[in-house]
Design an enzyme around this catalytic site. Structure first.
Site, PDB file in Angstrom:
ATOM      1  N   ASP A  51       0.823  -1.206   0.000  1.00  0.00           N
ATOM      2  CA  ASP A  51       0.000   0.000   0.000  1.00  0.00           C
ATOM      3  C   ASP A  51       0.860   1.261   0.000  1.00  0.00           C
ATOM      4  O   ASP A  51       0.466   2.288  -0.551  1.00  0.00           O
ATOM      5  CB  ASP A  51      -0.927  -0.016   1.224  1.00  0.00           C
ATOM      6  CG  ASP A  51      -2.108   0.925   1.076  1.00  0.00           C
ATOM      7  OD1 ASP A  51      -2.321   1.433  -0.033  1.00  0.00           O
ATOM      8  OD2 ASP A  51      -2.798   1.159   2.078  1.00  0.00           O
ATOM      9  N   HIS A  84      -8.125  -2.237   8.226  1.00  0.00           N
ATOM     10  CA  HIS A  84      -7.109  -1.449   7.537  1.00  0.00           C
ATOM     11  C   HIS A  84      -7.507   0.012   7.670  1.00  0.00           C
ATOM     12  O   HIS A  84      -8.493   0.443   7.074  1.00  0.00           O
ATOM     13  CB  HIS A  84      -7.076  -1.891   6.060  1.00  0.00           C
ATOM     14  CG  HIS A  84      -6.130  -1.123   5.202  1.00  0.00           C
ATOM     15  ND1 HIS A  84      -4.873  -1.581   4.906  1.00  0.00           N
ATOM     16  CD2 HIS A  84      -6.238   0.074   4.579  1.00  0.00           C
ATOM     17  CE1 HIS A  84      -4.254  -0.709   4.123  1.00  0.00           C
ATOM     18  NE2 HIS A  84      -5.069   0.301   3.908  1.00  0.00           N
ATOM     19  N   CYS A 106      -4.543   5.201  -1.046  1.00  0.00           N
ATOM     20  CA  CYS A 106      -5.179   4.636  -2.226  1.00  0.00           C
ATOM     21  C   CYS A 106      -5.060   5.605  -3.390  1.00  0.00           C
ATOM     22  O   CYS A 106      -5.567   6.724  -3.319  1.00  0.00           O
ATOM     23  CB  CYS A 106      -6.651   4.338  -1.948  1.00  0.00           C
ATOM     24  SG  CYS A 106      -7.508   3.713  -3.412  1.00  0.00           S
TER      25      CYS A 106
END
Lengths: 316, 316
Positions: B15, B211, B244
């Site tokens: 990530d 998360h 993201c």
């Protein structure tokens, strides 16, 4: 004014400004306080009655108290290091006096240059001073247990010592005690533990507030533990400025903007309008050139579809 | 290895690296993973099986899985966007596959270019693929409910939709589901609510992980709510890098260093040695020149007198 669930107590004009080198002009301080009160903040610690020689940044505290007292519905709080400071605070007309008592005696000597017994004696003198006032003119008097989550000089402080000092402050005549994470050592388990310990000694009603720092990033997690422990008054600083000049590495109050966002997102009413609060940052930024302001919400903005816990309006 | 209370799952190599422009050399990734495993981290998401064209930063995921598999006691996790990715992950020998399903269909179309039904169908195909393997070689299969705390395109997602999709993932053959705050919209009340909602649908054992991002500074407060809700697996990223790429403003995983400090300070054993963990930062910093690393603990250090919750040792 609407009913609120949590009282956010802004300490930036005191705890923030005492840790920055530059001196904010009186007019800017007034504008800051005015704007935060308009945003819905109901308690502001406007300064400290310490000798101007020690903290020139706060030398205009008496004038600020006088100004803040003109704002309807605002509780005007000040820090007082001793009875002399309390006398000045009372003369200025402050609504709330906070006397710090560092539960680490080493820190107490470094910070206030007094032993525990000497601080407790000052508390006695202040309480007597307040009792001598007519009932309607008596300020609220809080004894703040500082370095209560540990001290950069002594480390952890024994529970028994904390309990004895909390009891001592109440016996001296304080209306309540508060917990203060001067050094940024707190964690959620310690917050829960100390609330239980101190409430066990002074009772539930005599411990409602906590002063947390974000030194190790745990500030809002500690807030959550404090909420769960039943506390309802939370100190914070606009832009997260401030800290304790006598505890190295202890900079960084929790950020008022992030705190209010978390509370409102959880459905807890603060009475504070977030957009109006965020707008106060530009006043502080302009008046403290070169000083870093903190906060995540100011960068990220509120989530799409976010609404505050309850309607807010200006203090009438 | 010692018993632990909380599994900290490092997601930085996946990530984190997918959100930075520069490509970390394979040797540096291996050194990072080695050092974190030596510090005591027991699960690392080493990469994602997406086309190298889309995320060239993660093109070496198969090699990394092969390398990480040589570390005893380490769970080697990977993200798989679809059945083709899962096939590659299984071929590489990954221990854990995570398939994201964005509960916001708008975000799902933008991120995975698939409708909900299409993603659930991929989950079916992957689960069948896993079932066809000999029992000892089957990886753990998690369906991750992303944007579950709200979406930057749609805002809040209805509970009924979330419940239906959690059920759908389990029906498709996932071993468990996870909650993912892709957008940094979570707050402690929402964390509590969603744990209750989703556990009510899939059962306690099929929801153990979360998360979280720190986009609005609430990351560790949300962790506390997750702990109180009974979750035991927490994702985080060394230095807080990542986010993201398809959710604007959603950068900022919670910082592994700060998370481990909070857990250990609360007496919750992670098995991770904090000093060894802090030393990993220099590996990442050197391999990602110009990239900002986050974290409060690295600046502030541990409190005086701090001890970890339990003795830790290297993974044998």
């Amino acid at each position: 004014m609407f009913e609120i669930d949590i009282l956010v107590s802004e300490v930036g004009p005191r705890d923030g400004l005492q840790s920055v080198d530059s001196i904010m002009p009186l007019a800017a301080k007034k504008a800051w306080i005015d704007a935060e009160a308009r945003a819905g903040v109901r308690e502001i610690e406007v300064g400290s009655f310490v000798p101007a020689k020690l903290l020139p940044q706060l030398a205009d505290t008496a004038e600020l108290v006088a100004h803040a007292k003109t704002i309807p519905g605002l509780t005007v709080a000040v820090l007082v290091p001793n009875a002399r400071g309390a006398e000045a605070a009372i003369a200025a007309g402050a609504d709330k006096l906070t006397l710090p008592l560092s539960v680490s005696e080493t820190h107490s000597l470094a910070n206030l240059r007094r032993t525990h017994d000497q601080v407790l004696n000052e508390a006695h003198v202040i309480a007597d001073m307040i009792k001598a006032l007519p009932p309607g003119q008596r300020p609220h008097f809080e004894g703040s247990l500082s370095t209560v989550f540990g001290c950069t000089l002594e480390g952890a402080i024994p529970d028994a010592q904390i309990a004895r000092l909390a009891e001592g402050l109440m016996a001296a005549g304080c209306d309540e005690v508060g917990l203060s994470d001067t050094t940024g050592y707190a964690n959620p388990a310690a917050v829960r533990h100390l609330i239980k310990l101190v409430r066990g000694v002074v009772g539930e009603k005599a411990l409602t507030g906590i002063h947390l720092h974000n030194t190790r990033g745990l500030g809002l997690a500690n807030v959550l533990a404090a909420l769960e422990g039943g506390l309802t008054t939370l100190d914070s600083s606009l832009g997260g400025i401030g800290g304790c000049p006598f505890a190295p590495g202890a900079s960084g109050n929790i950020v008022t903007e992030d705190l209010v966002f978390m509370l409102e997102a959880m459905g807890l009413r603060t009475g504070i309008d977030i957009d109006a609060l965020l707008a106060v940052r530009s006043i502080v930024e302009k008046a403290l050139p070169g000083e870093q302001l903190y906060g995540f919400l100011p960068d990220a903005g509120v989530p799409l579809g976010f609404t505050q816990a309850a309607p807010t309006k200006e203090v009438a």
